[in-house]
Write a protein that holds these residues in place. Structure first.
Motif, PDB file in Angstrom:
ATOM      1  N   CYS A  79       1.149  -1.930  -0.035  1.00  0.00           N
ATOM      2  CA  CYS A  79      -0.247   0.133  -0.348  1.00  0.00           C
ATOM      3  C   CYS A  79       0.643   1.445  -0.123  1.00  0.00           C
ATOM      4  CB  CYS A  79      -1.610  -0.046   1.561  1.00  0.00           C
ATOM      5  SG  CYS A  79      -2.085  -1.299   0.827  1.00  0.00           S
ATOM      6  N   HIS A  83       1.090   3.644  -2.881  1.00  0.00           N
ATOM      7  CA  HIS A  83       0.427   5.200  -2.462  1.00  0.00           C
ATOM      8  C   HIS A  83       2.059   6.615  -2.578  1.00  0.00           C
ATOM      9  CE1 HIS A  83      -1.431   8.620  -0.313  1.00  0.00           C
ATOM     10  NE2 HIS A  83       0.227   9.550   0.495  1.00  0.00           N
ATOM     11  N   LYS A  86       1.574   7.226  -5.921  1.00  0.00           N
ATOM     12  CA  LYS A  86       0.301   7.868  -6.447  1.00  0.00           C
ATOM     13  C   LYS A  86      -0.571   6.596  -7.048  1.00  0.00           C
ATOM     14  CE  LYS A  86       1.865  12.734  -6.300  1.00  0.00           C
ATOM     15  NZ  LYS A  86       2.641  12.320  -4.921  1.00  0.00           N
ATOM     16  N   LYS A  88      -3.851   4.774  -7.256  1.00  0.00           N
ATOM     17  CA  LYS A  88      -4.807   4.928  -6.323  1.00  0.00           C
ATOM     18  C   LYS A  88      -5.821   3.753  -7.362  1.00  0.00           C
ATOM     19  CE  LYS A  88      -9.048   7.868  -5.290  1.00  0.00           C
ATOM     20  NZ  LYS A  88      -9.870   6.551  -4.906  1.00  0.00           N
ATOM     21  N   ASN A  89      -5.460   3.569  -8.749  1.00  0.00           N
ATOM     22  CA  ASN A  89      -6.530   2.749  -9.486  1.00  0.00           C
ATOM     23  C   ASN A  89      -6.030   1.447  -8.776  1.00  0.00           C
ATOM     24  OD1 ASN A  89      -7.981   4.627 -10.810  1.00  0.00           O
ATOM     25  ND2 ASN A  89      -6.063   4.213 -12.079  1.00  0.00           N
ATOM     26  N   ILE A  91      -4.944   0.394  -5.934  1.00  0.00           N
ATOM     27  CA  ILE A  91      -5.312   0.779  -3.986  1.00  0.00           C
ATOM     28  C   ILE A  91      -6.497   0.609  -4.242  1.00  0.00           C
ATOM     29  CG2 ILE A  91      -5.635   1.974  -2.353  1.00  0.00           C
ATOM     30  CD1 ILE A  91      -3.094   3.431  -2.932  1.00  0.00           C
ATOM     31  N   ASP A  92      -7.703   1.127  -4.760  1.00  0.00           N
ATOM     32  CA  ASP A  92      -9.104   1.219  -5.087  1.00  0.00           C
ATOM     33  C   ASP A  92      -9.287  -0.278  -5.648  1.00  0.00           C
ATOM     34  OD1 ASP A  92      -8.572   3.818  -4.408  1.00  0.00           O
ATOM     35  OD2 ASP A  92      -9.782   3.885  -6.725  1.00  0.00           O
TER      36      ASP A  92
END
Length: 121
Positions: A79, A83, A86, A88-89, A91-92
């Motif tokens: 994670c 992060h 960057k 985010k996709n 992580i989602d």
């Protein structure tokens, strides 16, 4: 002028290779992250399942809990890397994957699902 055309072709080919290499790395990173999600959910669930057994082996529960901590640490490291980049996709995607896995667990074994509630937040 022909030399310039050849040079541009080489540059375009190099850019395509860098793009392909980047895509391969991103795919591998996504797969590693999803594996970390799966491993964390399985380890936490596995320790809880063993604990809930009537005749459980305390030493085995301790080992499974230790492995769950390791899996969660690997997940946290993944994670952090995502992060930092960057991403985010991914992580989602991992969040959805974890929620799906916990949803499966809830429908199959509500006692274990409720037991691991503190680890789902």
């Amino acid at each position: 002028n022909n030399n310039n055309t050849h040079s541009n072709h080489g540059s375009t080919k190099a850019k395509k290779q860098v793009y392909a290499d980047t895509q391969i790395e991103q795919t591998a990173q996504t797969q590693r992250f999803l594996e970390a999600v799966d491993n964390a959910v399985k380890c936490v669930s596995g320790a809880a399942i063993m604990y809930k057994r009537e005749s459980h082996d305390d030493e085995m529960v301790d080992i499974l809990c230790d492995n769950a901590v390791l899996a969660l640490n690997m997940f946290a490291g993944s994670c952090e890397e995502l992060h930092r980049n960057k991403n985010k996709n991914v992580i989602d995607l991992g969040t959805k994957r974890a929620m799906d896995k916990f949803g499966e667990l809830e429908s199959k074994n509500i006692e274990v699902y409720e037991l691991i509630e503190p680890h789902r937040k």
